[in-house]
Design a protein around this motif. Sequence first.
Motif, PDB file in Angstrom:
ATOM      1  N   LYS A   3       0.832  -1.200   0.000  1.00 56.46           N
ATOM      2  CA  LYS A   3       0.000   0.000   0.000  1.00 56.46           C
ATOM      3  C   LYS A   3       0.873   1.259   0.000  1.00 56.46           C
ATOM      4  O   LYS A   3       1.900   1.314   0.665  1.00 56.46           O
ATOM      5  CB  LYS A   3      -0.906  -0.020   1.221  1.00 56.46           C
ATOM      6  N   THR A   4       0.418   2.266  -0.734  1.00 58.29           N
ATOM      7  CA  THR A   4       1.140   3.523  -0.894  1.00 58.29           C
ATOM      8  C   THR A   4       0.331   4.677  -0.320  1.00 58.29           C
ATOM      9  O   THR A   4      -0.891   4.678  -0.383  1.00 58.29           O
ATOM     10  CB  THR A   4       1.402   3.792  -2.396  1.00 58.29           C
ATOM     11  N   VAL A   5       1.044   5.668   0.224  1.00 56.91           N
ATOM     12  CA  VAL A   5       0.447   6.913   0.711  1.00 56.91           C
ATOM     13  C   VAL A   5       1.256   8.080   0.158  1.00 56.91           C
ATOM     14  O   VAL A   5       2.480   8.003   0.052  1.00 56.91           O
ATOM     15  CB  VAL A   5       0.424   6.953   2.257  1.00 56.91           C
ATOM     16  N   LEU A   6       0.556   9.157  -0.197  1.00 57.71           N
ATOM     17  CA  LEU A   6       1.201  10.423  -0.551  1.00 57.71           C
ATOM     18  C   LEU A   6       1.289  11.266   0.707  1.00 57.71           C
ATOM     19  O   LEU A   6       0.276  11.526   1.359  1.00 57.71           O
ATOM     20  CB  LEU A   6       0.384  11.158  -1.625  1.00 57.71           C
ATOM     21  N   LEU A   7       2.502  11.669   1.066  1.00 59.52           N
ATOM     22  CA  LEU A   7       2.744  12.477   2.254  1.00 59.52           C
ATOM     23  C   LEU A   7       3.121  13.891   1.815  1.00 59.52           C
ATOM     24  O   LEU A   7       4.162  14.102   1.190  1.00 59.52           O
ATOM     25  CB  LEU A   7       3.876  11.844   3.067  1.00 59.52           C
ATOM     26  N   ILE A   8       2.249  14.854   2.111  1.00 63.91           N
ATOM     27  CA  ILE A   8       2.468  16.265   1.774  1.00 63.91           C
ATOM     28  C   ILE A   8       2.894  16.982   3.059  1.00 63.91           C
ATOM     29  O   ILE A   8       2.109  17.097   3.999  1.00 63.91           O
ATOM     30  CB  ILE A   8       1.191  16.927   1.212  1.00 63.91           C
ATOM     31  N   ILE A   9       4.132  17.463   3.083  1.00 62.25           N
ATOM     32  CA  ILE A   9       4.708  18.045   4.291  1.00 62.25           C
ATOM     33  C   ILE A   9       4.757  19.566   4.201  1.00 62.25           C
ATOM     34  O   ILE A   9       5.300  20.128   3.246  1.00 62.25           O
ATOM     35  CB  ILE A   9       6.127  17.489   4.519  1.00 62.25           C
ATOM     36  N   ILE A 168       5.828  10.043 -11.639  1.00 64.21           N
ATOM     37  CA  ILE A 168       5.303   9.299 -10.485  1.00 64.21           C
ATOM     38  C   ILE A 168       3.915   8.768 -10.829  1.00 64.21           C
ATOM     39  O   ILE A 168       3.042   9.508 -11.253  1.00 64.21           O
ATOM     40  CB  ILE A 168       5.269  10.173  -9.214  1.00 64.21           C
ATOM     41  N   GLU A 169       3.780   7.471 -10.637  1.00 62.36           N
ATOM     42  CA  GLU A 169       2.486   6.810 -10.835  1.00 62.36           C
ATOM     43  C   GLU A 169       2.106   6.112  -9.547  1.00 62.36           C
ATOM     44  O   GLU A 169       2.935   5.465  -8.912  1.00 62.36           O
ATOM     45  CB  GLU A 169       2.586   5.803 -11.987  1.00 62.36           C
ATOM     46  N   PHE A 170       0.854   6.239  -9.171  1.00 59.42           N
ATOM     47  CA  PHE A 170       0.357   5.620  -7.949  1.00 59.42           C
ATOM     48  C   PHE A 170      -0.389   4.326  -8.307  1.00 59.42           C
ATOM     49  O   PHE A 170      -1.141   4.278  -9.269  1.00 59.42           O
ATOM     50  CB  PHE A 170      -0.600   6.564  -7.226  1.00 59.42           C
ATOM     51  N   THR A 171      -0.154   3.314  -7.477  1.00 58.33           N
ATOM     52  CA  THR A 171      -0.809   2.034  -7.696  1.00 58.33           C
ATOM     53  C   THR A 171      -1.623   1.569  -6.500  1.00 58.33           C
ATOM     54  O   THR A 171      -2.101   0.448  -6.483  1.00 58.33           O
ATOM     55  CB  THR A 171       0.230   0.958  -8.044  1.00 58.33           C
ATOM     56  N   GLY A 172      -1.790   2.393  -5.490  1.00 60.83           N
ATOM     57  CA  GLY A 172      -2.635   2.026  -4.358  1.00 60.83           C
ATOM     58  C   GLY A 172      -1.922   1.318  -3.259  1.00 60.83           C
ATOM     59  O   GLY A 172      -0.782   1.185  -3.157  1.00 60.83           O
TER      60      GLY A 172
END
Length: 172
Positions: A3-9, A168-172
């Motif tokens: 599982k992937t998460v986008l972290l915006i800091i 960057i590609e997201f796969t969930g």
Amino acid sequence: MPKTVLLIIDAQNEMFDPANPVHQSEQLLENLQSLIKKARSADVSIIYVQHNDAGLVEGTDFWQIHPSITPQEGDAVIQKWTPDSFHENELLEILQKNGVHNLVIAGNQTEHCINATTRSASQLGFEVTLAKDAHGTWDSKTMSAQEIIDHQNGLLSGFVTLQETKDIEFTG
């Protein structure tokens, strides 16, 4: 599949204040918007981290997340008081509870919070992708903002994957 998460800091109003914005602030916001759009399209969770200190006081306008990337219902918003987004808050617990293995990191400030959080995430065993064109800073007395960004990308490249926002590609 991990599982992937986008972290915006620290994508807070202070960093984009017209009186003293981070380097290439408009492009940075566009890149953050692009990452958020891609993450949402892939049903990838987004976690926002907000810095708190003497200049970023909770509830003030500077402390708010920039309106062009406002969190939506269901997005987590984590508070931090040090450069390391994992220090003395619930970020690690949330990631572990949700089975997250991959982090895509973007935001501010390159040589402080991005560096510290990226290093911690790697040391904690996460696979980290740093959006190399989606983190920002200001000129220092000895280096331009772009030199700082390039230098930090080089330092961090030994243990994280560096990618441009467009790749960057997201796969969930």
